[in-house]
Design a protein around this motif. Structure first.
Motif, PDB file in Angstrom:
ATOM      1  N   PHE A 265       0.868  -1.163   0.000  1.00  0.00           N
ATOM      2  CA  PHE A 265       0.000   0.000   0.000  1.00  0.00           C
ATOM      3  C   PHE A 265       0.909   1.218   0.000  1.00  0.00           C
ATOM      4  CE2 PHE A 265       0.579  -1.633   4.290  1.00  0.00           C
ATOM      5  CZ  PHE A 265       1.122  -0.547   4.961  1.00  0.00           C
ATOM      6  N   TYR A 268      -1.755   8.088   0.078  1.00  0.00           N
ATOM      7  CA  TYR A 268      -2.877   8.585  -0.709  1.00  0.00           C
ATOM      8  C   TYR A 268      -2.403   9.836  -1.444  1.00  0.00           C
ATOM      9  CZ  TYR A 268      -7.702  10.010  -1.708  1.00  0.00           C
ATOM     10  OH  TYR A 268      -8.889  10.361  -2.335  1.00  0.00           O
ATOM     11  N   LEU A 287      -8.460   3.292   6.438  1.00  0.00           N
ATOM     12  CA  LEU A 287      -7.097   2.889   6.775  1.00  0.00           C
ATOM     13  C   LEU A 287      -7.042   2.263   8.162  1.00  0.00           C
ATOM     14  CD1 LEU A 287      -5.229   6.059   5.443  1.00  0.00           C
ATOM     15  CD2 LEU A 287      -5.362   3.818   4.339  1.00  0.00           C
ATOM     16  N   GLY A 290      -8.244  -1.169   7.999  1.00  0.00           N
ATOM     17  CA  GLY A 290      -7.321  -2.028   7.257  1.00  0.00           C
ATOM     18  C   GLY A 290      -6.199  -2.568   8.119  1.00  0.00           C
ATOM     19  N   ARG A 294      -1.070   1.034   7.647  1.00  0.00           N
ATOM     20  CA  ARG A 294      -1.807   1.806   6.650  1.00  0.00           C
ATOM     21  C   ARG A 294      -2.100   3.221   7.120  1.00  0.00           C
ATOM     22  NH1 ARG A 294      -2.357  -3.258   6.094  1.00  0.00           N
ATOM     23  NH2 ARG A 294      -2.707  -4.287   4.087  1.00  0.00           N
ATOM     24  N   GLY A 298      -0.134   5.172   4.539  1.00  0.00           N
ATOM     25  CA  GLY A 298      -1.168   5.184   3.506  1.00  0.00           C
ATOM     26  C   GLY A 298      -2.052   6.419   3.591  1.00  0.00           C
TER      27      GLY A 298
END
Length: 562
Positions: A265, A268, A287, A290, A294, A298
């Motif tokens: 991952f 963003y 996130l 997840g 993340r 992420g």
């Protein structure tokens, strides 16, 4: 290439030299990767490690056997991308615990026949480059001495544990161990009065395992750990088999080299304030659910650059975390509001947890904020705090961290062409070229160390990216009959500045952390990790190789003395 020699004693009873093409320090992911591929090139190699088994960087997974020790990278990220290995290996859970990781290394050993070239329970004490034959002389604590053409350091970033100089430590009569030196046979903890000092990764893992079984647990916390939910779960072997058969594993291993942190991952690709509060929350919730890293690697791409974006992430984290802690005092110690924030989000490595915060809801678990009430002295029975409170313990666990990134390298007495040790060279600041070499130490390479992606990346990803580059460099020297390959002072100065520049535009310098060397008294405060991400790092290193290893001197003229 020099043939391998047998160990014999000369007339003075001193161990004779053994000749190798390469000596590798560390029987973990990096060292074993190097061994496997250098042997395929036909080189004579040996790996040396202080541990009693294979596993982890410098056998981290041998030493780290404390309660709850487990990896923080999702399966299948924390393994080799070699198909012959991953096709027949299945993990039992998303984030494997230390016994399973040990089993993985046993499996790798059997598949690749590694142990025959690994020397365990042995330490490299000294290494010095001999400018006349252009070879390294490496001395082991056994008294054996190897001379080798290439010297490869794969010690990992956490090979030297750190214990603060607490007053009176030698007075304590109970059981006391650092997490990195936890007894292999374990410790009986049920019903005991236990203290854990430190709330880094090992502290968090210990605390959530020990809390339910301790008679009483006291946690001494210096700085809150901004822990993230692991969202652990068991894995289905049939599903793993299907993913391998459909090529999904190949895609994951390819993609992990294309993401900033070497995971499956990535950040963003929008700035936080480009989206509405509702859109921000939707991303954060996704996130958070997840799991893993993340919510760290992420999130919005400016989270580690912009204080405003970082504050939004911190506020979400604090809201989620505070809701899980019942006691108002503990809530403020463990998960302070933004106005009482100790450090920006993500600028200290967050730890993954499963039930860490719920443990503090137990009546037998207390937490003390050391910045408000420091340790005064250790006593025979426990610890006396600055406020005069005397705490009694049966067991004290030191989760006080590591002299990270550089510590494992400089603890070995390594001398280069000018007779200066690596420790002395780096005493006022670290200097490398590409995070894999340093000037005046020819034919010496290191990986998962300073000024590489190291602590900002998934370990096996970084190891394979750097490992492939080092193997290619060694092959270049062998094929071209080059005696020495040495970074120039100019190239390492340029790289060191580049690493600092990448870090300076982030929020990392504003936090005292081991990322910056700030956890060790007297250690230079500097950028120890490459903050440009795996893809950029790979591109920059490959460009150097494509330009004929620009920035390196080959067969440099040394001052050879008879």
């Amino acid at each position: 290439m020099a043939p391998s020699a047998t160990s014999e004693a000369n007339g003075n009873g001193i161990a004779a030299y053994k000749s190798l093409d390469a000596l590798i320090v560390g029987a973990g992911f990096g060292g074993l990767y190097q061994l496997h591929y250098l042997r395929k090139m036909g080189l004579q190699c040996k790996v040396v490690d202080t541990a009693g088994e294979l596993g982890g960087q410098h056998s981290i997974w041998y030493w780290n056997c404390y309660p709850g020790a487990r990896v923080d990278s999702d399966v299948p990220l924390y393994e080799y991308s070699i198909e012959d290995l991953f096709k027949d290996w299945n993990w039992s859970e998303r984030f494997p615990e230390w016994p399973e990781i040990r089993k993985y290394f046993q499996y790798v050993d059997k598949k690749l026949d590694l142990s025959k070239d690994v020397i365990l329970n042995t330490t490299v004490t000294h290494a010095e480059f001999d400018t006349k034959p252009c070879r390294w002389n490496v001395t082991l604590n056994s008294g054996e001495v190897y001379d080798c053409r290439f010297f490869l350091l794969c010690t990992g970033f956490a090979a030297k544990h750190y214990v603060p100089n607490f007053k009176g430590m030698d007075r304590f009569k109970g059981i006391m161990h650092h997490t990195a030196k936890y007894p292999q046979e374990g410790i009986e903890l049920k019903g005991k009065k236990i203290c854990v000092i430190g709330t880094g990764a090992s502290g968090v893992q210990c605390i959530q395992e020990i809390g339910p079984q301790a008679g009483h647990l006291t946690v001494l916390q210096r700085t809150p750990n901004l822990c993230l939910p692991m969202n652990q779960h068991k894995l289905d072997a049939e599903e793993e088999k299907r993913l391998k058969a459909t090529g999904d594993y190949d895609k994951i291993f390819k993609y992990r080299k294309e993401t900033f942190g070497g995971f499956h991952f990535d950040f963003y690709q929008k700035d936080c304030m480009q989206e509405t509060a509702e859109q921000q929350r939707a991303l954060y919730e996704k996130l958070w659910q997840g799991g893993g890293f993340r919510f760290w690697l992420g999130v919005y791409k400016d989270t580690l650059f912009s204080k405003e974006a970082n504050d939004r992430a911190y506020e979400f984290w604090a809201e989620k975390t505070r809701a899980r802690i019942n006691d108002p005092k503990k809530k403020n110690i463990l998960a302070p509001l933004l106005k009482d924030q100790h450090h920006t989000f993500g600028t200290k490595r967050p730890s993954l947890e499963q039930r860490y915060y719920e443990v503090y809801n137990q009546p037998n678990v207390d937490v003390i904020a050391l910045k408000q009430n420091p340790i005064d002295t250790f006593t025979e029975k426990g610890i006396k705090m600055k406020d005069g409170q005397e705490l009694e313990f049966d067991v004290i666990i030191l989760a006080t961290g590591f002299d990270s990134v550089t510590g494992g390298l400089v603890q070995i007495d390594i001398k280069g062409t000018d007779g200066v040790s690596l420790a002395d060279k780096w005493s006022k600041g670290t200097w490398t070229y590409l995070g894999m070499t340093t000037a005046n130490f020819p034919n010496m390479f290191f990986l998962y160390g300073p000024q590489g992606p190291t602590a900002f990346s998934n370990g096996p990803t970084c190891v394979e990216v750097q490992g492939e580059w080092i193997i290619d460099a060694v092959e270049h020297c062998v094929k071209n009959n080059v005696k020495t390959m040495d970074a120039t002072a100019q190239s390492e100065a340029g790289w060191t500045k580049h690493v600092a520049d990448l870090t300076d535009i982030t929020l990392f310098p504003g936090t005292d952390s081991w990322y910056m060397g700030a956890n060790i008294p007297g250690k230079p405060r500097e950028a120890l990790n490459y903050a440009g991400g795996i893809p950029r790092y790979t591109r920059e290193c490959n460009e150097v190789a494509e330009k004929g290893y620009a920035g390196f001197a080959f067969d440099a003229p040394y001052d050879v003395k008879a």
